[in-house]
Design a protein around this motif. Structure first.
Motif, PDB file in Angstrom:
ATOM      1  N   HIS A   1       0.856  -1.180   0.000  1.00 32.61           N
ATOM      2  CA  HIS A   1       0.000   0.000   0.000  1.00 32.61           C
ATOM      3  C   HIS A   1       0.895   1.235   0.000  1.00 32.61           C
ATOM      4  O   HIS A   1       1.861   1.306   0.770  1.00 32.61           O
ATOM      5  CB  HIS A   1      -0.905  -0.014   1.236  1.00 32.61           C
ATOM      6  CG  HIS A   1      -1.974   1.016   1.195  1.00 32.61           C
ATOM      7  ND1 HIS A   1      -1.732   2.335   1.483  1.00 32.61           N
ATOM      8  CD2 HIS A   1      -3.283   0.917   0.885  1.00 32.61           C
ATOM      9  CE1 HIS A   1      -2.857   3.012   1.358  1.00 32.61           C
ATOM     10  NE2 HIS A   1      -3.819   2.183   1.001  1.00 32.61           N
ATOM     11  N   PRO A   2       0.612   2.222  -0.845  1.00 29.96           N
ATOM     12  CA  PRO A   2       1.518   3.359  -0.984  1.00 29.96           C
ATOM     13  C   PRO A   2       1.615   4.262   0.245  1.00 29.96           C
ATOM     14  O   PRO A   2       2.577   5.011   0.378  1.00 29.96           O
ATOM     15  CB  PRO A   2       0.944   4.133  -2.181  1.00 29.96           C
ATOM     16  CG  PRO A   2      -0.483   3.726  -2.245  1.00 29.96           C
ATOM     17  CD  PRO A   2      -0.533   2.305  -1.750  1.00 29.96           C
ATOM     18  N   GLU A   3       0.666   4.170   1.153  1.00 36.68           N
ATOM     19  CA  GLU A   3       0.702   5.030   2.346  1.00 36.68           C
ATOM     20  C   GLU A   3       1.302   4.331   3.558  1.00 36.68           C
ATOM     21  O   GLU A   3       1.469   4.950   4.605  1.00 36.68           O
ATOM     22  CB  GLU A   3      -0.709   5.521   2.665  1.00 36.68           C
ATOM     23  CG  GLU A   3      -1.279   6.419   1.581  1.00 36.68           C
ATOM     24  CD  GLU A   3      -2.725   6.816   1.841  1.00 36.68           C
ATOM     25  OE1 GLU A   3      -3.282   6.452   2.904  1.00 36.68           O
ATOM     26  OE2 GLU A   3      -3.300   7.480   0.966  1.00 36.68           O
TER      27      GLU A   3
ATOM     28  N   ILE B   1      11.098  -3.381   1.559  1.00 37.13           N
ATOM     29  CA  ILE B   1      10.028  -4.234   2.065  1.00 37.13           C
ATOM     30  C   ILE B   1       9.043  -3.429   2.899  1.00 37.13           C
ATOM     31  O   ILE B   1       9.425  -2.720   3.830  1.00 37.13           O
ATOM     32  CB  ILE B   1      10.604  -5.409   2.883  1.00 37.13           C
ATOM     33  CG1 ILE B   1      11.452  -6.304   1.963  1.00 37.13           C
ATOM     34  CG2 ILE B   1       9.496  -6.200   3.561  1.00 37.13           C
ATOM     35  CD1 ILE B   1      12.219  -7.386   2.686  1.00 37.13           C
ATOM     36  N   GLY B   2       7.766  -3.575   2.554  1.00 34.84           N
ATOM     37  CA  GLY B   2       6.720  -2.868   3.263  1.00 34.84           C
ATOM     38  C   GLY B   2       6.528  -3.366   4.680  1.00 34.84           C
ATOM     39  O   GLY B   2       6.793  -4.525   4.992  1.00 34.84           O
ATOM     40  N   LYS B   3       6.057  -2.458   5.528  1.00 32.02           N
ATOM     41  CA  LYS B   3       5.778  -2.778   6.930  1.00 32.02           C
ATOM     42  C   LYS B   3       4.294  -2.583   7.206  1.00 32.02           C
ATOM     43  O   LYS B   3       3.900  -2.137   8.271  1.00 32.02           O
ATOM     44  CB  LYS B   3       6.605  -1.881   7.835  1.00 32.02           C
ATOM     45  CG  LYS B   3       8.095  -2.090   7.694  1.00 32.02           C
ATOM     46  CD  LYS B   3       8.860  -1.156   8.605  1.00 32.02           C
ATOM     47  CE  LYS B   3      10.351  -1.371   8.479  1.00 32.02           C
ATOM     48  NZ  LYS B   3      11.101  -0.491   9.375  1.00 32.02           N
ATOM     49  N   GLY B   4       3.490  -2.907   6.230  1.00 32.44           N
ATOM     50  CA  GLY B   4       2.048  -2.745   6.366  1.00 32.44           C
ATOM     51  C   GLY B   4       1.334  -3.762   5.505  1.00 32.44           C
ATOM     52  O   GLY B   4       1.687  -4.935   5.493  1.00 32.44           O
ATOM     53  N   ARG B   5       0.379  -3.298   4.731  1.00 30.82           N
ATOM     54  CA  ARG B   5      -0.438  -4.177   3.881  1.00 30.82           C
ATOM     55  C   ARG B   5       0.337  -4.545   2.624  1.00 30.82           C
ATOM     56  O   ARG B   5       0.719  -3.667   1.852  1.00 30.82           O
ATOM     57  CB  ARG B   5      -1.746  -3.456   3.528  1.00 30.82           C
ATOM     58  CG  ARG B   5      -2.575  -3.131   4.765  1.00 30.82           C
ATOM     59  CD  ARG B   5      -3.578  -2.054   4.495  1.00 30.82           C
ATOM     60  NE  ARG B   5      -2.909  -0.746   4.540  1.00 30.82           N
ATOM     61  CZ  ARG B   5      -3.558   0.409   4.447  1.00 30.82           C
ATOM     62  NH1 ARG B   5      -4.851   0.437   4.285  1.00 30.82           N
ATOM     63  NH2 ARG B   5      -2.888   1.540   4.510  1.00 30.82           N
ATOM     64  N   ARG B   6       0.553  -5.864   2.433  1.00 32.79           N
ATOM     65  CA  ARG B   6       1.373  -6.330   1.316  1.00 32.79           C
ATOM     66  C   ARG B   6       0.775  -7.581   0.684  1.00 32.79           C
ATOM     67  O   ARG B   6       0.123  -8.377   1.352  1.00 32.79           O
ATOM     68  CB  ARG B   6       2.777  -6.722   1.782  1.00 32.79           C
ATOM     69  CG  ARG B   6       3.562  -5.647   2.428  1.00 32.79           C
ATOM     70  CD  ARG B   6       4.893  -6.169   2.990  1.00 32.79           C
ATOM     71  NE  ARG B   6       5.791  -6.591   1.920  1.00 32.79           N
ATOM     72  CZ  ARG B   6       6.527  -7.694   1.967  1.00 32.79           C
ATOM     73  NH1 ARG B   6       6.481  -8.505   2.990  1.00 32.79           N
ATOM     74  NH2 ARG B   6       7.330  -7.998   0.963  1.00 32.79           N
TER      75      ARG B   6
END
Length: 152
Positions: free
Chosen positions: A69-71, A80-85
């Motif tokens: 998610h971009p936000e 690596i994202g730390k949210g919705r992936r």
């Protein structure tokens, strides 16, 4: 303090990069860029060159790709994202049965037909329209590899 969990949904694929591109465009997410991490792992000898592929001018892990998610926050070094992936991983076997888990995409009020058309332009396919009266009205669709999802 935000105690929300970060998570990823792992999806088996035939072509992880193509599926990541599709779902990033479909959900307006961002494809994660692991170039810095890959370059570091290659330079230290911790990753063989055979584990790396090139995609749209960037290095990528062969057989894996993720979107976020971009936000949501992400690690600036690893990408690596730390949210919705969503993480896509290539597997040797083909999809053989209906998904036991699927994504529902909700359009803005009055925008379902426009969203369905946009998803078709990205490579999705309409399967059937479902009208359950007061319980809901949606389209069952498939992504480019045949995974089912719904658009309401």
């Amino acid at each position: 303090m935000n105690d929300a969990l970060h998570w990823k949904l792992v999806i088996d694929t035939h072509d992880a990069r193509t599926m990541a591109d599709f779902w990033a465009a479909a959900l307006k997410y961002e494809v994660e860029d692991a170039t810095a991490l890959i370059d570091h792992l290659l330079s230290t000898g911790d990753l063989p060159e055979a584990a790396v592929a090139e995609h749209e001018g960037r290095r990528a892990f062969r057989g894996y790709a993720a979107v976020r998610h971009p936000e949501d926050p992400y690690d600036s070094f690893t990408g690596i994202g730390k949210g919705r992936r969503l993480l896509f991983q290539d597997v040797p076997e083909p999809k053989t049965v209906k998904n036991r888990l699927h994504i529902d995409i909700h359009a803005n009020a009055g925008g379902r037909d426009e969203l369905v058309s946009r998803l078709e332009s990205l490579g999705a396919t309409r399967v059937r329209e479902v009208d359950k009266g007061p319980a809901g009205h949606w389209w069952l669709m498939q992504d480019p590899e045949g995974n089912e999802f719904c658009v309401a």
